[in-house]
Write a protein that holds these residues in place. Structure first.
Motif, PDB file in Angstrom:
ATOM      1  N   VAL A 340       0.852  -1.200   0.000  1.00 31.33           N
ATOM      2  CA  VAL A 340       0.000   0.000   0.000  1.00 31.33           C
ATOM      3  C   VAL A 340       0.881   1.242   0.000  1.00 31.33           C
ATOM      4  O   VAL A 340       2.069   1.191   0.333  1.00 31.33           O
ATOM      5  CB  VAL A 340      -0.937   0.016   1.225  1.00 31.33           C
ATOM      6  CG1 VAL A 340      -1.872  -1.181   1.220  1.00 31.33           C
ATOM      7  CG2 VAL A 340      -0.130   0.049   2.516  1.00 31.33           C
ATOM      8  N   SER A 341       0.268   2.370  -0.356  1.00 31.09           N
ATOM      9  CA  SER A 341       0.973   3.651  -0.379  1.00 31.09           C
ATOM     10  C   SER A 341       0.863   4.304   0.990  1.00 31.09           C
ATOM     11  O   SER A 341      -0.240   4.455   1.535  1.00 31.09           O
ATOM     12  CB  SER A 341       0.367   4.566  -1.448  1.00 31.09           C
ATOM     13  OG  SER A 341       0.869   5.881  -1.324  1.00 31.09           O
ATOM     14  N   VAL A 342       2.002   4.703   1.552  1.00 34.28           N
ATOM     15  CA  VAL A 342       2.020   5.369   2.855  1.00 34.28           C
ATOM     16  C   VAL A 342       1.249   6.681   2.781  1.00 34.28           C
ATOM     17  O   VAL A 342       0.454   7.024   3.669  1.00 34.28           O
ATOM     18  CB  VAL A 342       3.468   5.612   3.313  1.00 34.28           C
ATOM     19  CG1 VAL A 342       3.515   6.422   4.594  1.00 34.28           C
ATOM     20  CG2 VAL A 342       4.201   4.287   3.499  1.00 34.28           C
ATOM     21  N   GLY A 343       1.439   7.411   1.696  1.00 29.78           N
ATOM     22  CA  GLY A 343       0.748   8.698   1.547  1.00 29.78           C
ATOM     23  C   GLY A 343      -0.757   8.535   1.453  1.00 29.78           C
ATOM     24  O   GLY A 343      -1.515   9.347   2.009  1.00 29.78           O
ATOM     25  N   GLU A 344      -1.217   7.504   0.747  1.00 33.63           N
ATOM     26  CA  GLU A 344      -2.658   7.296   0.611  1.00 33.63           C
ATOM     27  C   GLU A 344      -3.305   6.973   1.955  1.00 33.63           C
ATOM     28  O   GLU A 344      -4.402   7.465   2.253  1.00 33.63           O
ATOM     29  CB  GLU A 344      -2.930   6.167  -0.383  1.00 33.63           C
ATOM     30  CG  GLU A 344      -2.658   6.536  -1.834  1.00 33.63           C
ATOM     31  CD  GLU A 344      -2.992   5.399  -2.782  1.00 33.63           C
ATOM     32  OE1 GLU A 344      -3.517   4.375  -2.287  1.00 33.63           O
ATOM     33  OE2 GLU A 344      -2.737   5.530  -3.984  1.00 33.63           O
ATOM     34  N   VAL A 345      -2.647   6.141   2.766  1.00 37.64           N
ATOM     35  CA  VAL A 345      -3.190   5.829   4.088  1.00 37.64           C
ATOM     36  C   VAL A 345      -3.305   7.105   4.902  1.00 37.64           C
ATOM     37  O   VAL A 345      -4.331   7.351   5.570  1.00 37.64           O
ATOM     38  CB  VAL A 345      -2.300   4.797   4.806  1.00 37.64           C
ATOM     39  CG1 VAL A 345      -2.784   4.569   6.233  1.00 37.64           C
ATOM     40  CG2 VAL A 345      -2.290   3.483   4.041  1.00 37.64           C
ATOM     41  N   THR A 346      -2.290   7.962   4.867  1.00 41.34           N
ATOM     42  CA  THR A 346      -2.304   9.212   5.622  1.00 41.34           C
ATOM     43  C   THR A 346      -3.433  10.116   5.151  1.00 41.34           C
ATOM     44  O   THR A 346      -4.190  10.682   5.964  1.00 41.34           O
ATOM     45  CB  THR A 346      -0.958   9.931   5.473  1.00 41.34           C
ATOM     46  OG1 THR A 346       0.109   9.040   5.800  1.00 41.34           O
ATOM     47  CG2 THR A 346      -0.888  11.152   6.368  1.00 41.34           C
ATOM     48  N   ALA A 347      -3.568  10.256   3.834  1.00 41.38           N
ATOM     49  CA  ALA A 347      -4.606  11.138   3.294  1.00 41.38           C
ATOM     50  C   ALA A 347      -6.006  10.626   3.615  1.00 41.38           C
ATOM     51  O   ALA A 347      -6.902  11.413   3.969  1.00 41.38           O
ATOM     52  CB  ALA A 347      -4.423  11.266   1.781  1.00 41.38           C
ATOM     53  N   ALA A 372       6.183   6.616  -0.426  1.00 40.76           N
ATOM     54  CA  ALA A 372       6.749   5.279  -0.640  1.00 40.76           C
ATOM     55  C   ALA A 372       5.658   4.242  -0.432  1.00 40.76           C
ATOM     56  O   ALA A 372       4.594   4.533   0.131  1.00 40.76           O
ATOM     57  CB  ALA A 372       7.914   5.017   0.312  1.00 40.76           C
ATOM     58  N   ASP A 373       5.930   3.052  -0.937  1.00 40.80           N
ATOM     59  CA  ASP A 373       5.024   1.930  -0.712  1.00 40.80           C
ATOM     60  C   ASP A 373       5.590   1.046   0.402  1.00 40.80           C
ATOM     61  O   ASP A 373       6.808   0.948   0.578  1.00 40.80           O
ATOM     62  CB  ASP A 373       4.849   1.093  -1.978  1.00 40.80           C
ATOM     63  CG  ASP A 373       4.083   1.852  -3.053  1.00 40.80           C
ATOM     64  OD1 ASP A 373       3.388   2.830  -2.694  1.00 40.80           O
ATOM     65  OD2 ASP A 373       4.188   1.472  -4.229  1.00 40.80           O
TER      66      ASP A 373
END
Length: 507
Positions: A340-347, A372-373
């Motif tokens: 998974v994408s770290v940025g997507e989880v945060t967003a 990063a993934d």
């Protein structure tokens, strides 16, 4: 009907110390008995062998002497077999237990050897001499009134005499070895050896008792330590001495006690947090329901109370969900990693927290985003960040801005939630992440949520952390490796990539 089952204790009731001593003494006793019996057998064999050798030697000497047929003093031939026998017997010196009898012409001419009160044994026992002479064998062993006798005989005939020579022209030599005295001496030596062995066995038993005491001392220490452990005190540990097997056992048991104590403290914390998070909402819900029964309240007030009760019930539901997460955290399959994408989880978590009505009177903004993934369980990580958000909401006031962020560094992804406010004392900050201490003196709503965060972080082979005192408030977060939960093939590829990058930088 109630069925009562009794279980008898299996095994020996004898202590380990006595069993060790018993086996050592038994083994030593068997060995000493075998040695004693063997030595007696060897000594008896030596007595028999010495008697046989003595008989054979005398017979061979007589045959040689008779074959020469000359008197050593005159060098002339013997005039009779009686003279030959007398001359031969006069030269012999029988050994102890040995008797030599010369028979010429059917008459016992002379005897040298062991004598009893009546004189020569063989001379006094004509029946024994006759039995030997009539025996077709040239040697044998008899049991007589004088004990065991080993005998041998030889015949001599005057030179030139034809077959069928009359008895007066024949001579017989009988050599007898009475082994009774020698056998008695061997028996006495065997008894002496047995006495020495018994003394050695007693000494061995004493030494075995002391050695067994030293061997079983760690076992007694383990038992005493186990007896000192109670449901309220699990702090006792077994002293570790040396580096042998028992020391390793003590270390293993101490490690087990550490795990049991940690589990016990975690359980106490779990119960304390559950009680803290459920008792207060339960009281407030009960009070709200009591107020709702009052028909004199205005409709608006009743609606407000009902809304508050619903929020409390929802809070208890979240608490139960948190308890369920903690209960499952030690089970296999607790996390289901995917790339998974770290940025997507945060967003996604930040967007969910900013939804209208979710957290009224609080503002949220993304402070940083990791690019990063990572191999993570997206839902578990999101739950952990939500717990941090709930914790921040509970400890901020109206109008405060809560910062959400993530970053990637040193092969790990970090997620955090920061809130303004006075810095935490370092000891208090550390205690918040120690599951068995967070409930003690912590504010309601803090300990259980952070316990969930810690459980999720550890399930990802990561850690939970808190930072405070840098002028920007307090940050709670968790850091997890990017590739720790990746499939084995992916971990190999990641290692190869890092190695290639490192070699490229060095070149």
């Amino acid at each position: 009907m109630t069925r009562t089952e009794t279980h008898e204790r299996q095994g020996s009731a004898v202590s380990a110390r006595w069993r060790i001593v018993g086996w050592i003494v038994l083994t030593t006793a068997l060995a000493l008995l075998a040695v004693t019996v063997t030595m007696r057998s060897v000594m008896s064999g030596q007595v028999a062998e010495a008697a046989n050798v003595g008989v054979v030697q005398e017979i061979e000497e007589f045959r040689t002497f008779a074959a020469e047929g000359r008197d050593p003093r005159t060098a002339l031939p013997f005039t009779s077999m009686g003279a030959l026998m007398e001359r031969y017997l006069a030269r012999q010196q029988p050994l102890a237990g040995e008797e030599i009898v010369g028979v010429a012409g059917g008459t016992v001419l002379a005897a040298r050897g062991v004598a009893d009160d009546d004189g020569s044994i063989l001379v006094g026992d004509a029946a024994l001499v006759e039995r030997i002479l009539r025996d077709p064998k040239t040697a044998g062993v008899y049991e007589s009134a004088h004990g065991t006798v080993r005998w041998g005989k030889a015949e001599a005939v005057a030179a030139g005499e034809p077959a069928g020579t009359p008895p007066e022209r024949q001579a017989h030599l009988v050599v007898a070895q009475f082994t009774g005295a020698a056998q008695e001496e061997a028996n006495r030596q065997a008894v002496m050896l047995f006495g020495v062995a018994a003394g050695g066995l007693a000494l061995t038993a004493g030494i075995a008792w002391l050695v067994a005491r030293q061997i079983t001392r760690p076992i007694r220490t383990v038992r005493e330590t186990a007896e000192s452990i109670t449901a309220h005190d699990l702090s006792a540990r077994i002293p570790v001495e040396g580096r042998d097997d028992l020391a390793q056992l003590a270390e293993t048991l101490n490690a087990m006690l550490d795990r049991v104590e940690a589990s016990h403290l975690a359980q106490r914390h779990f119960i304390a947090e559950a009680r803290e998070h459920l008792n207060e909402p339960q009281r407030r819900v009960a009070a709200a329901l009591h107020e709702l029964v009052d028909e004199d309240l205005p409709r608006a007030e009743r609606a407000r109370i009902a809304c508050g009760a619903q929020r409390l019930i929802a809070r208890m539901g979240r608490t139960l969900a948190d308890l369920d997460v903690l209960a499952q955290s030690g089970n296999p399959g607790f996390v289901k990693p995917a790339r998974v994408s770290v940025g997507e989880v945060t967003a996604d978590v930040a967007a969910e927290a900013s939804l209208p009505g979710t957290h009224p009177e609080r503002y949220f903004r993304i402070e940083a985003t990791g690019n990063a993934d990572a191999w993570l369980d997206r839902n578990r990580i999101a739950d952990a960040v939500r717990q941090l958000i709930e914790n921040a909401v509970a400890h901020t006031k109206t109008g405060d801005t809560i910062r959400i962020g993530s970053s990637v560094a040193d092969g790990a992804a970090s997620f955090w939630v920061a809130n303004p406010g006075p810095p935490l004392d370092p000891e208090r900050a550390r205690a918040l992440l120690e599951s068995y201490r967070s409930a003690e003196g912590s504010d309601p709503g803090m300990g259980l949520g952070l316990a969930v965060v810690k459980a999720v972080a550890e399930a990802h082979q990561g850690t939970a952390w808190v930072e405070s005192g840098d002028g920007s408030g307090t940050r709670f977060g968790l850091s997890v490796p990017l590739e720790a939960l990746a499939p084995a093939s992916r971990q190999d590829d990641a290692f190869a990539d890092r190695l290639a990058t490192t070699l490229g930088e060095e070149s």
